[in-house]
Motif scaffolding. Sequence first.
Motif, PDB file in Angstrom:
ATOM      1  N   THR A  10       0.844  -1.197   0.000  1.00 36.69           N
ATOM      2  CA  THR A  10       0.000   0.000   0.000  1.00 36.69           C
ATOM      3  C   THR A  10       0.877   1.244   0.000  1.00 36.69           C
ATOM      4  OG1 THR A  10      -1.441  -1.258   1.462  1.00 36.69           O
ATOM      5  CG2 THR A  10      -1.970   1.081   1.133  1.00 36.69           C
TER       6      THR A  10
ATOM      7  N   ALA B 279       0.798   4.711   0.927  1.00 32.49           N
ATOM      8  CA  ALA B 279      -0.037   5.641   1.699  1.00 32.49           C
ATOM      9  C   ALA B 279       0.270   7.081   1.306  1.00 32.49           C
ATOM     10  CB  ALA B 279       0.183   5.439   3.187  1.00 32.49           C
TER      11      ALA B 279
ATOM     12  N   SER C  23     -11.642   8.755   2.759  1.00 32.99           N
ATOM     13  CA  SER C  23     -11.100   7.718   3.629  1.00 32.99           C
ATOM     14  C   SER C  23     -10.010   6.926   2.909  1.00 32.99           C
ATOM     15  CB  SER C  23     -12.240   6.790   4.059  1.00 32.99           C
ATOM     16  OG  SER C  23     -11.808   5.955   5.079  1.00 32.99           O
ATOM     17  N   GLY C  24      -8.942   6.644   3.611  1.00 30.80           N
ATOM     18  CA  GLY C  24      -7.855   5.871   3.036  1.00 30.80           C
ATOM     19  C   GLY C  24      -6.936   6.682   2.164  1.00 30.80           C
TER      20      GLY C  24
ATOM     21  N   GLY D  24      -4.685   8.813   3.065  1.00 26.56           N
ATOM     22  CA  GLY D  24      -3.352   8.994   3.633  1.00 26.56           C
ATOM     23  C   GLY D  24      -3.262  10.174   4.571  1.00 26.56           C
ATOM     24  N   LYS D  25      -4.407  10.686   5.044  1.00 22.56           N
ATOM     25  CA  LYS D  25      -4.409  11.870   5.914  1.00 22.56           C
ATOM     26  C   LYS D  25      -3.701  11.576   7.239  1.00 22.56           C
ATOM     27  CE  LYS D  25      -8.927  11.984   6.105  1.00 22.56           C
ATOM     28  NZ  LYS D  25      -9.380  10.836   5.301  1.00 22.56           N
ATOM     29  N   SER D  26      -4.111  10.468   7.892  1.00 20.42           N
ATOM     30  CA  SER D  26      -3.513  10.140   9.188  1.00 20.42           C
ATOM     31  C   SER D  26      -2.024   9.889   9.028  1.00 20.42           C
ATOM     32  CB  SER D  26      -4.178   8.906   9.779  1.00 20.42           C
ATOM     33  OG  SER D  26      -5.532   9.162  10.007  1.00 20.42           O
ATOM     34  N   THR D  27      -1.673   9.157   7.971  1.00 19.45           N
ATOM     35  CA  THR D  27      -0.266   8.864   7.738  1.00 19.45           C
ATOM     36  C   THR D  27       0.535  10.157   7.596  1.00 19.45           C
ATOM     37  OG1 THR D  27      -1.009   6.886   6.576  1.00 19.45           O
ATOM     38  CG2 THR D  27       1.288   7.517   6.296  1.00 19.45           C
TER      39      THR D  27
ATOM     40  N   GLU E  35      -9.012  13.620  13.406  1.00 20.37           N
ATOM     41  CA  GLU E  35     -10.451  13.417  13.554  1.00 20.37           C
ATOM     42  C   GLU E  35     -10.922  13.673  14.990  1.00 20.37           C
ATOM     43  OE1 GLU E  35     -12.198  12.414  10.854  1.00 20.37           O
ATOM     44  OE2 GLU E  35     -10.927  11.142   9.609  1.00 20.37           O
TER      45      GLU E  35
ATOM     46  N   ARG F  12      -4.877   1.360  14.990  1.00 23.33           N
ATOM     47  CA  ARG F  12      -6.153   1.448  14.311  1.00 23.33           C
ATOM     48  C   ARG F  12      -7.113   0.458  14.948  1.00 23.33           C
ATOM     49  NH1 ARG F  12      -4.928   1.986   8.717  1.00 23.33           N
ATOM     50  NH2 ARG F  12      -4.960  -0.241   8.442  1.00 23.33           N
TER      51      ARG F  12
END
Lengths: 226, 777
Positions: free
Chosen positions: A18, A20, A40-41, A43-46, A167, B775
């Motif tokens: 993946t 990210a 969602s998914g 790559g914001k958190s990353t 978030e 997570r």
Amino acid sequence: MNDGIIDAKGLVKDFGTTKALRGVTLTIRGGEMVAIAGPSGAGKSTLLYCLSGILQPDWGTVTFAGRRLETLGEADRAALRRREFGFVFQFGQLVSELRAVDNVALPLVIDGVRRVEATHRALDWLERLGAADVARETPDELSGGEVQRVAIARALVTGPRVVFADEPTGALDSIAGDEVMTVLTEHARAQGITLVVVTHEPRVAAYMHREIVVRDGTVASREAVR
Amino acid sequence: MTRLAVRLALRGGRSGLVRVGLIAIALAAGSAMLIVGSWVLTAGVARTDRVETRRGGPLASVDMLLHRAQGVPLNSVTSGRPFVIWSKTSLSAPRARTITAFGIAPSGTDAPRPPGVRAIPKPGTALASPALRALVDSREGASLRAALPAPIVGTVGNELLRDPRELVVVTGYDIDTLQRIDPGAYLLESFHPRHTINSLLFVVPITVLATLVLLLPLLVFVGSAARVGARRREERLATMRLIGATPGQARLVAAVETGIAGIIGMAAGIALALATRAWLVAHRTYAPGELPTSGTRLLALALVVPLLSAISAPLALRRIGMSPLGVDTRRHRRSVSPWRWWLLALGWTLFVAGALLATRGDTGGWRTSASPLLLTGGVVGVALGLIGAGPWLVQQGAQLVERRAARPSSLLAAARLSEDPRAGFRPVTVLVVTVFVATMLLVLIPAARRSPTASQAWPWTQDVTARPDLQVTWNPIRADAALAVAAARDRLARVQGVEAIAPLHAGTLSPRTGDVPIPWPGTDGHVVVADCTTFAALVHGSSRDCRPGVLTAVASGYRAGDSLTLGPSLSLTVAGQLPLLDRAGVLALVPGSFAPPQLRDLHDVSTLWLRTDGSRATALRVQAAILAVAPGSTLEPGRTLQYRSIWITTTRWLLYTVLLVVLSLAACSLAVTVVDQIFDRRRSLATLRAVGTPLSLLRRATMLEVGAPLVAATVLGAVNGSVMGFVFTRLNGNSLAVPWLDVLALPVFIAAAWLAVSAIGLAALGRAAPPVPLRAT
Ligand SMILES: Nc1ncnc2c1ncn2[C@@H]1O[C@H](COP(=O)(O)OP(=O)(O)OP(=O)(O)O)[C@@H](O)[C@H]1O
Ligand SMILES: [Mg+2]
């Protein structure tokens, strides 16, 4: 572009197959309030973890106030996160055995502040955030909004230069979410703190100066200062 | 549903594998220990029986005495049935081993044969045990060939041997020769198999007790292993509830899982036991026939453990509340009420009452029988009370620290312990009881090692030459012992390397002799009269108490200064108590030169105590000398007074073995629980690290969190145990030195276990909690 407190250049981060992050470059100026938005998914958190030194990017550099994060060891980055940064996550961020006030005081105690003094400052912050009456309770006894207020108090108590939030309103209804965002931005503005908030809610992004949209691991668009 | 449970158990992911693996390993070790233990116990009993059988009957020897004393011909004391004359002596072998030398003279071809002897050897020939044959054939033992009474022509079977390594020679004689060289030989009309150990009174209780001692910590371990990842499993079942599963099915899944682990563990346990057996047989510790591999018994033993654990695992799960509406994420502080002390208080009340009754002396009647009952009830009450009081103590300590803690690590640890003190104390429950019982026993079973000779007196190492003291003993019922002793004494005094010879007037006093009052009716006493040299040797180097008219006695109920009446005109002052011996009936040790003639006349000298230079050469010379002048006597390491210390040493050794097993199991349970708790909290730990908490701080907190209940358990158990043990020794009138060093070794072991468990916990910490917010699972 060198006037930023945080400078990221060409960030790449893979998790196995993946991808990210596929080369993110951005600058955040001191005192600025930035929203990182996107599906969602994306790559914001990353991206947030890379900017705050929680994760090491595979490629690219992150500079905080002139210091290159990738040159620091884990212990130094931990100290940096503790002293210069504050964090608010979506959930599961408080130590469930500790009372609210001890949760807020913990970063100070870790940095060698005397317990009495730390408790005093923690109570002070809880009061400013309107959570003074839950100071003696444990996180399991709090509502979602109260937990976020306590978490914000913990993020602000050390007097950080940047607060990262992932978030922060994700687990709250819109009224509680608005309250939390109001307190957070109010205090950030008052203290001159740089605020980086990851969100996929436009209502939350509206509290910020600027919105960076991430899509498929790259920056899709930048909105100018409002 | 069972099919689903099996599938869930098999596909439980990594935590399921860990659970099944841990349980299987524990069960394998447990059932292997049970099987091997039962083998060793049965073999031990059979060995004692074989030794008793080959010794012949005591009645036969009484007949022989009559015959010799009255000068009647041998035939007239027999019933006319065929018989053998059977004698037993011993010889020294290289490496300080002893050869048991039997002599046999048959009345005719139809004479009874000893077990393991297919044909009685002809006069002038001998049979040897396999071990002796191997020794004689080796270079080391070649010189032994000449020392044996006759050339070896055959082998004796295992039925005659105590163990496969025993050195035994059976020499054939004609009747006259054997009677001449060993006047103490027996006349036997048969070799009746003798069963000296009552299996109902001895084997069964020991087996039950040992099984319990082993099973308890084992079940606790299985319980803690079954809880590994239980929360995650509960979450899964809570989801399943939506599609129609019932809460009881969590228990079924656990039982099925433990059952699978049990089958694996049982098979591995049998394999492990068989491997141990093969090893023991290969090293000739046991003969193959001593460890029977009968299928039903193996299976029955191996089944006990998994069956019980299949029951215990779901019981352990019950304690984690299972809500049908999903997992209750809201946890509350569970405070522990101070009422948990009442059982401990009750236990102590019973104990003190029992002790007070006991010190009142033998008032007889209900008091005598009530006192042991009260004492036992007190011990059990305190043991259970400790389990109850532990969590309260942990809670109080943790709350105090939580309020005051200046350091973040102690704050984190204390907060966690005070949140759920029961969970904090649960993993050390076995420990607190073990420490309690162990300290009590350690204090009670006195230190044998204060005597330099006794420390080596392990029953299985009869190291003749390594010791300066030897003793030559005659059969006490021999009519001509006095003459034989006088002759032997002169001869032995001339042996090079013998430094001193002390005759011991030793014998049994029994109430039947009439003139000796014994404080305890029904108890035989033992009196030894020795001169000051021996006295010094016996009381390990101290001749302090060797004074005229002074009786040094070990006599329960007597204290220094008391006078002990031994006859109408004989009464002596008790100087003190021997440190070596505990209550062994009345034992009086009297300096021989000052011993009143009455006492000396009471018993002939039946033992010569030799002080030698300790060399093997001297031991061999002594052996040659006594074979020449005193055949029929036994040469042994000096240990007349050490039989108690052998018992003590053996008991302590057993205690240490059991302790080691139980404590190791307890440490394993602790490790499993600690690791599981860390994985349970990994989300919160990971977040703590993300916001900048150093890993070293979390490590310190983990160590404190594991260590604090351990310290509480150790202190609680050790204090209560040593006080009780101490009171017990006082009640026994026992002034023996308490082996405080051994008592101290216990906390050292526990500290080591703490470090080991913490190390495992710390390793788990690094893996479970990376510095990234986790997570959702
Ligand atoms: N620790 C990890 N291991 C493997 N893959 C990961 C890991 N963390 C993130 N990913 C993957 O990287 C990609 C980006 O994840 P990230 O959490 O940054 O997205 P996000 O934009 O925050 O999404 P969301 O809005 O759902 O939180 C996703 O495809 C995710 O599956
Ligand atoms: Mg995210």
